[in-house]
Scaffold this active site. Structure first.
Site, PDB file in Angstrom:
ATOM      1  N   HIS A 137      -7.142  -4.502  10.275  1.00  0.00           N
ATOM      2  CA  HIS A 137      -6.870  -4.299   8.849  1.00  0.00           C
ATOM      3  C   HIS A 137      -5.553  -4.962   8.460  1.00  0.00           C
ATOM      4  CE1 HIS A 137      -4.832  -0.228   9.857  1.00  0.00           C
ATOM      5  NE2 HIS A 137      -3.882  -0.957   9.304  1.00  0.00           N
ATOM      6  N   GLU A 196      -9.494  -1.979   5.218  1.00  0.00           N
ATOM      7  CA  GLU A 196     -10.171  -1.586   6.452  1.00  0.00           C
ATOM      8  C   GLU A 196     -11.471  -2.386   6.634  1.00  0.00           C
ATOM      9  OE1 GLU A 196      -8.695   0.160   8.618  1.00  0.00           O
ATOM     10  OE2 GLU A 196      -8.324   2.234   8.054  1.00  0.00           O
ATOM     11  N   ASP A 216       0.810  -1.216   0.000  1.00  0.00           N
ATOM     12  CA  ASP A 216       0.000   0.000   0.000  1.00  0.00           C
ATOM     13  C   ASP A 216       0.844   1.268   0.000  1.00  0.00           C
ATOM     14  OD1 ASP A 216       0.988  -0.399   2.557  1.00  0.00           O
ATOM     15  OD2 ASP A 216      -0.963  -0.749   3.472  1.00  0.00           O
ATOM     16  N   ASN A 251      -7.717  -2.487  14.284  1.00  0.00           N
ATOM     17  CA  ASN A 251      -9.065  -2.871  13.858  1.00  0.00           C
ATOM     18  C   ASN A 251      -9.034  -4.065  12.906  1.00  0.00           C
ATOM     19  OD1 ASN A 251      -8.129  -1.812  11.466  1.00  0.00           O
ATOM     20  ND2 ASN A 251      -9.551  -0.079  11.410  1.00  0.00           N
TER      21      ASN A 251
HETATM   22  C1  GLP Z   1      -0.429   0.463   8.443  1.00  0.00           C
HETATM   23  C2  GLP Z   1      -0.028  -0.450   7.287  1.00  0.00           C
HETATM   24  C3  GLP Z   1      -0.281  -1.897   7.620  1.00  0.00           C
HETATM   25  C4  GLP Z   1       0.321  -2.214   8.975  1.00  0.00           C
HETATM   26  C5  GLP Z   1      -0.326  -1.343  10.022  1.00  0.00           C
HETATM   27  C6  GLP Z   1       0.157  -1.638  11.425  1.00  0.00           C
HETATM   28  O1  GLP Z   1      -1.787   0.609   8.512  1.00  0.00           O
HETATM   29  N1  GLP Z   1      -0.738  -0.104   6.097  1.00  0.00           N
HETATM   30  O2  GLP Z   1       0.266  -2.712   6.604  1.00  0.00           O
HETATM   31  O3  GLP Z   1       0.140  -3.571   9.275  1.00  0.00           O
HETATM   32  O4  GLP Z   1       0.003  -0.006   9.688  1.00  0.00           O
HETATM   33  O5  GLP Z   1       1.132  -0.734  11.779  1.00  0.00           O
HETATM   34  P1  GLP Z   1       2.141  -0.926  12.982  1.00  0.00           P
HETATM   35  O6  GLP Z   1       3.059  -2.018  12.588  1.00  0.00           O
HETATM   36  O7  GLP Z   1       2.842   0.397  13.083  1.00  0.00           O
HETATM   37  O8  GLP Z   1       1.319  -1.254  14.171  1.00  0.00           O
END
Ligand code: GLP
Length: 250
Positions: free
Chosen positions: A136, A141, A67, A134
């Site tokens: 995702h 989402e 992404d 959440n």
């Molecule tokens: C973002 C990314 C996800 C990732 C998520 C969790 O939303 N698009 O791919 O898994 O963050 O982030 P963190 O690892 O900072 O908790």
């Protein structure tokens, strides 16, 4: 689903790094699906360390990221382009033309089509995932239905809050409200999926998706339909799951 519980974030990061290193050593032209966020940073550090110590080569590797934020140029220090360059690509011998990340600038529809075309012609060997609070994955989402292909997404408030807390120096006005993300088809087409989650703040999300039927309100629950998923957790992230119901290794 296989669940591995490591003592802490460092051990979990090392565990996942070992899986990716072996993958690249066994198949030098592997296609790696990669993720961003704070969770994989240390795992990428171990890939770089191994590359420097053991010469594991990424010369023929292809990477596909999940992404990117909308309207952030690759040169913006909060973009996922910048993140990947900083935390991984600059430290290994990868050919930059073999690295793919959705483009969140310019003509979004054309960029989405280009990424879908790319994904049609590529088979991901191993997909790294993190997870949002959440549930995702990528930026898929919670929704009334799963989105199959690459798409534009309006980020949920909890995701915007997390992003503001961890990145963007806490400045909400700088946090993008939209992103481009691959859909569940690209993730589920990977031969193997490794989901890395650490810290107590992820415990509820892990428990929610493991205990849920496949449900687009808990996007990670789609992983129940894949036959080769390894969940690598630390004790914090595993703190709300029962040891009995899964293939669980501590
Ligand atoms: C973002 C990314 C996800 C990732 C998520 C969790 O939303 N698009 O791919 O898994 O963050 O982030 P963190 O690892 O900072 O908790």
């Amino acid at each position: 689903m296989k669940i591995i519980v490591c003592d802490n974030h460092h051990e979990a990061s090392k565990y996942v790094a070992e899986i990716f290193i072996k993958q690249v050593q066994n198949k030098p032209n592997s296609v790696l699906g990669l993720a961003t966020g704070s969770t994989p940073i240390e795992m990428y550090y171990y890939l770089i360390k191994d590359h420097k110590l053991n010469n594991t080569s990424y010369r023929d590797v292809i990477t596909i990221n999940l992404d990117e934020y909308v309207k952030l140029e690759a040169s913006n220090s909060q973009s996922y382009h910048y993140f990947m360059e900083k935390h991984l690509f600059s430290g290994i011998d990868i050919n930059k033309s073999n690295t793919f990340i959705p483009d969140g600038t310019g003509d979004i529809n054309a960029n989405i089509k280009a990424y879908n075309d790319l994904l049609e012609n590529i088979n991901i060997d191993i997909q790294l995932l993190g997870i949002g609070r959440n549930c995702h994955i990528g930026f898929n989402e919670p929704d009334d239905e799963f989105q199959i292909g690459t798409h534009l997404v309006n980020l949920k408030q909890s995701t915007i809050d997390d992003n503001a807390r961890l990145f963007f120096d806490g400045d909400y006005s700088l946090v993008p409200k939209q992103a481009i993300t691959v859909g569940v088809k690209a993730i589920m087409s990977a031969k193997q999926i490794i989901l890395l989650a650490t810290g107590k703040q992820k415990a509820q999300a892990i428990s929610n998706f493991l205990n849920s039927q496949i449900n687009p309100q808990f996007p990670a629950s789609i992983l129940h339909a894949h036959n080769n998923v390894v969940l690598v957790l630390d004790k914090g992230a595993a703190s709300l799951i029962g040891k009995d119901s899964y293939d669980y290794t501590e």
